[in-house]
Design a protein around this motif. Structure first.
Motif, PDB file in Angstrom:
ATOM      1  N   LEU A 397      -9.782  -2.926  -6.383  1.00 40.83           N
ATOM      2  CA  LEU A 397      -8.951  -2.974  -5.176  1.00 40.83           C
ATOM      3  C   LEU A 397      -7.504  -2.584  -5.487  1.00 40.83           C
ATOM      4  N   ASP A 398      -7.041  -2.930  -6.677  1.00 44.65           N
ATOM      5  CA  ASP A 398      -5.708  -2.497  -7.094  1.00 44.65           C
ATOM      6  C   ASP A 398      -5.657  -0.974  -7.205  1.00 44.65           C
ATOM      7  N   TRP A 399      -6.722  -0.400  -7.753  1.00 43.51           N
ATOM      8  CA  TRP A 399      -6.805   1.056  -7.895  1.00 43.51           C
ATOM      9  C   TRP A 399      -6.916   1.724  -6.523  1.00 43.51           C
ATOM     10  N   ALA A 400      -7.600   1.076  -5.608  1.00 47.25           N
ATOM     11  CA  ALA A 400      -7.764   1.637  -4.260  1.00 47.25           C
ATOM     12  C   ALA A 400      -6.404   1.864  -3.590  1.00 47.25           C
ATOM     13  N   LYS A 401      -5.450   0.978  -3.862  1.00 47.26           N
ATOM     14  CA  LYS A 401      -4.098   1.159  -3.299  1.00 47.26           C
ATOM     15  C   LYS A 401      -3.488   2.460  -3.791  1.00 47.26           C
ATOM     16  N   ARG A 402      -3.749   2.796  -5.034  1.00 48.66           N
ATOM     17  CA  ARG A 402      -3.195   4.033  -5.595  1.00 48.66           C
ATOM     18  C   ARG A 402      -3.898   5.268  -5.036  1.00 48.66           C
ATOM     19  N   TRP A 403      -5.185   5.145  -4.783  1.00 49.66           N
ATOM     20  CA  TRP A 403      -5.868   6.274  -4.140  1.00 49.66           C
ATOM     21  C   TRP A 403      -5.253   6.547  -2.761  1.00 49.66           C
ATOM     22  N   GLU A 404      -4.838   5.484  -2.080  1.00 47.56           N
ATOM     23  CA  GLU A 404      -4.190   5.654  -0.770  1.00 47.56           C
ATOM     24  C   GLU A 404      -2.920   6.519  -0.898  1.00 47.56           C
ATOM     25  N   TRP A 405      -2.258   6.417  -2.059  1.00 45.25           N
ATOM     26  CA  TRP A 405      -1.052   7.229  -2.259  1.00 45.25           C
ATOM     27  C   TRP A 405      -1.362   8.722  -2.192  1.00 45.25           C
ATOM     28  N   LEU A 406      -2.595   9.086  -2.512  1.00 43.52           N
ATOM     29  CA  LEU A 406      -2.973  10.505  -2.543  1.00 43.52           C
ATOM     30  C   LEU A 406      -3.583  10.978  -1.234  1.00 43.52           C
ATOM     31  N   LYS A 407      -3.511  10.149  -0.232  1.00 43.22           N
ATOM     32  CA  LYS A 407      -4.132  10.452   1.072  1.00 43.22           C
ATOM     33  C   LYS A 407      -3.604  11.767   1.599  1.00 43.22           C
TER      34      LYS A 407
END
Length: 407
Positions: A397-407
Motif C-alpha cells: 500500500l505504501d508502494w501504491a501511493k508512489r504508483w499514483e505519482w506516475l498517474k
C-alpha cells in the motif's frame, strides 16, 4: 532527519529470473530514500549484464519528471549510470574467487569511502563479486553490512559462499534463505493483498516503469529481492532480531558444512541451504589441468542440472553443492575418469536451517544472522516467513501511493 542509508546493489538482473527487474523498478521508485553508491551486475547464473540495469535507468529517466514533483531527492539518471558496473559472469571456481572485475573493484572503492555510516551491500544474486572484493581488500570487512537473498542464489554461489564463511566469519551478515519467499508466496488469507491482483489494481497504466512491469511474470508481483530494501525502509536495521519490513532474524553461531565421500554417499539428514562437499580420490593429474574432470548431475523430477567438480592436486577431487529446498534429491557423478564415474545416491534434505550440528560445521562470529527457527513463525514451508508476510499489506500500500505519482 536521519541520514539516508548508503547502499550498493549486487544483482543478477537479466539472468533467468525476471524478479530482479521488478525489484529494480521498486528501487528506482524509492531512490530518493537511499544513497545509491553502486549497481553491480553479478550474474552467477544466466546471461545478465550491466546493459539490463541501464535499460531500467532509461525507464526511470522517462518517469523522473513526475517523481520529482513529490521529492527533490531522486538521483540523476546519469549519476546512476555512472555507478552501474559489470561484475563476474558465471560462478567462482572451487577456491571461491578468481580475478578482480569492474564490479568487485567498485565494491572496494565504495566500501573504503570515508563515512560515518557502513555501506549496505544488498545482494540479489550470487556472492562472486562480494567474495572477490573481500579477497582483494580484506580491510573492507568492518566497513560493510550485507543482507543477502540466499536460497536458490546460495546454490549457484556455493564456492564463493564457502570462501566468505570460512575466511570472514566475523562479517556483519544477514543470510536470508527462506523468509523472503513469504513476501510473494500464495497466501489464502483474504486480508492479505494478492500478488496476482496488485498490477491491475495499482500499477496498470501508470508510467513507463508501470508499462514495463507487465513484462515480468505478466505483472504478478514477485520482487524476491526487494526485502533487502524493505529492511532498510522500516525498522531498526542495526538490530536484525527486531521487527522490520524486511523480516526478523536470529543470530546463528555456525554454518552447516558436511563432507561426504563421493563413492559412499550419505544417509544423514541434511538441512536445506547447507554446504555439502563431495570428495574423491583418483589418479594424480598434471597440475595444469583446466578442464572439468567430473560433473555431478542432480535430478529433480525431470529437471537435470550439471555441476562442475574440481581437481585439487595430489589425486584429490572435490565438488561443493548447496541444496536450496527440502526434498529427496537424486544425484549421480559423470566422468571420463573411472574412479569418479557412475556413483549415485540420494540426499535427504530437511526443512530447518541450520539443522543438526556436524563436527565439520564452520564457526561464525557474533554478527551472522539467518531465518528465525521458531516453528510458529513458519509461513507454510517457509522458515521465518511470518516475520515478513505480516508486513505485506503495509509494503504494497505504501508502494501504491508512489504508483499514483506516475498517474
Amino acid at each position: 532527519m536521519a541520514e539516508k542509508p548508503r547502499i550498493l546493489i549486487s544483482t543478477d538482473i537479466g539472468g533467468t529470473d525476471p524478479d530482479d527487474n521488478q525489484s529494480m523498478i521498486h528501487l528506482l521508485m524509492y531512490a530518493d530514500k537511499f544513497n545509491i553508491e553502486g549497481l553491480i551486475s553479478s550474474p552467477s547464473f544466466g546471461n545478465g549484464n550491466k546493459e539490463e540495469i541501464l535499460k531500467m535507468i532509461d525507464l526511470y529517466e522517462k518517469d523522473l519528471p513526475k517523481l520529482k514533483k513529490h521529492s527533490s531527492d531522486f538521483p540523476a539518471p546519469n549519476y546512476l549510470r555512472s555507478v552501474s558496473k559489470q561484475g563476474l559472469h558465471g560462478n567462482a571456481p572451487y577456491i571461491g574467487y578468481s580475478k578482480p572485475t569492474e564490479g568487485s573493484e567498485w565494491i572496494v572503492k565504495s566500501a573504503r569511502k570515508k563515512s560515518s555510516q557502513p555501506l549496505w551491500v544488498l545482494v540479489w544474486g550470487g556472492l562472486e563479486d562480494v567474495a572477490q572484493a573481500l579477497h582483494d581488500a580484506p580491510d573492507i570487512k568492518n566497513k560493510i553490512k550485507i543482507y543477502w537473498i540466499g536460497g536458490p542464489n546460495k546454490k549457484w554461489s556455493a564456492n564463493s559462499y564457502s570462501y566468505i564463511v570460512k575466511n570472514f566469519p566475523d562479517l556483519w551478515f544477514i543470510e536470508v534463505n527462506s523468509t523472503y519467499y513469504s513476501f510473494f508466496s500464495k497466501n489464502d488469507d483474504p486480508n492479505i493483498l494478492k500478488s496476482s491482483e496488485y498490477y491491475d489494481k495499482y500499477i496498470k497504466g501508470y508510467g513507463h516503469m508501470g508499462k514495463d512491469f507487465k513484462n515480468y511474470y505478466n505483472g504478478e508481483v514477485k520482487m524476491g529481492d526487494s526485502p533487502t530494501l524493505f529492511y532498510l525502509m522500516h525498522g531498526n536495521p542495526n538490530d536484525p532480531t527486531g521487527e522490520s519490513w524486511g523480516g526478523s532474524f536470529e543470530k546463528i553461531n555456525r554454518s552447516p558444512y558436511i563432507i561426504v565421500d563421493g563413492t559412499k554417499g550419505t544417509s544423514e539428514d541434511i538441512a536445506f541451504c547447507s554446504l555439502i562437499e563431495f570428495r574423491f580420490k583418483g589418479p594424480v593429474l598434471k597440475e595444469s589441468l583446466t578442464s572439468t574432470p567430473f560433473y555431478m548431475e542432480t535430478i529433480h523430477k525431470k529437471d537435470v542440472q550439471k555441476w562442475a567438480g574440481s581437481y585439487l592436486g595430489d589425486g584429490n577431487y572435490a565438488l561443493k553443492y548447496i541444496p536450496k529446498t527440502a526434498e529427496l534429491l537424486n544425484y549421480k557423478f559423470v566422468s571420463d575418469i573411472p574412479e569418479l564415474n557412475g556413483y549415485n545416491g540420494t540426499l535427504n534434505i530437511t526443512n530447518l536451517f541450520p539443522g543438526k550440528e556436524n563436527q565439520t560445521d564452520i564457526p561464525l562470529g557474533n554478527t551472522w544472522f539467518s531465518d528465525k527457527s521458531d516453528p510458529k513463525l513458519f509461513d507454510g514451508k517457509f522458515q521465518g516467513g511470518k516475520t515478513i508476510s505480516k508486513w505485506k499489506n503495509d509494503i504494497l500500500l505504501d508502494w501504491a501511493k508512489r504508483w499514483e505519482w506516475l498517474k
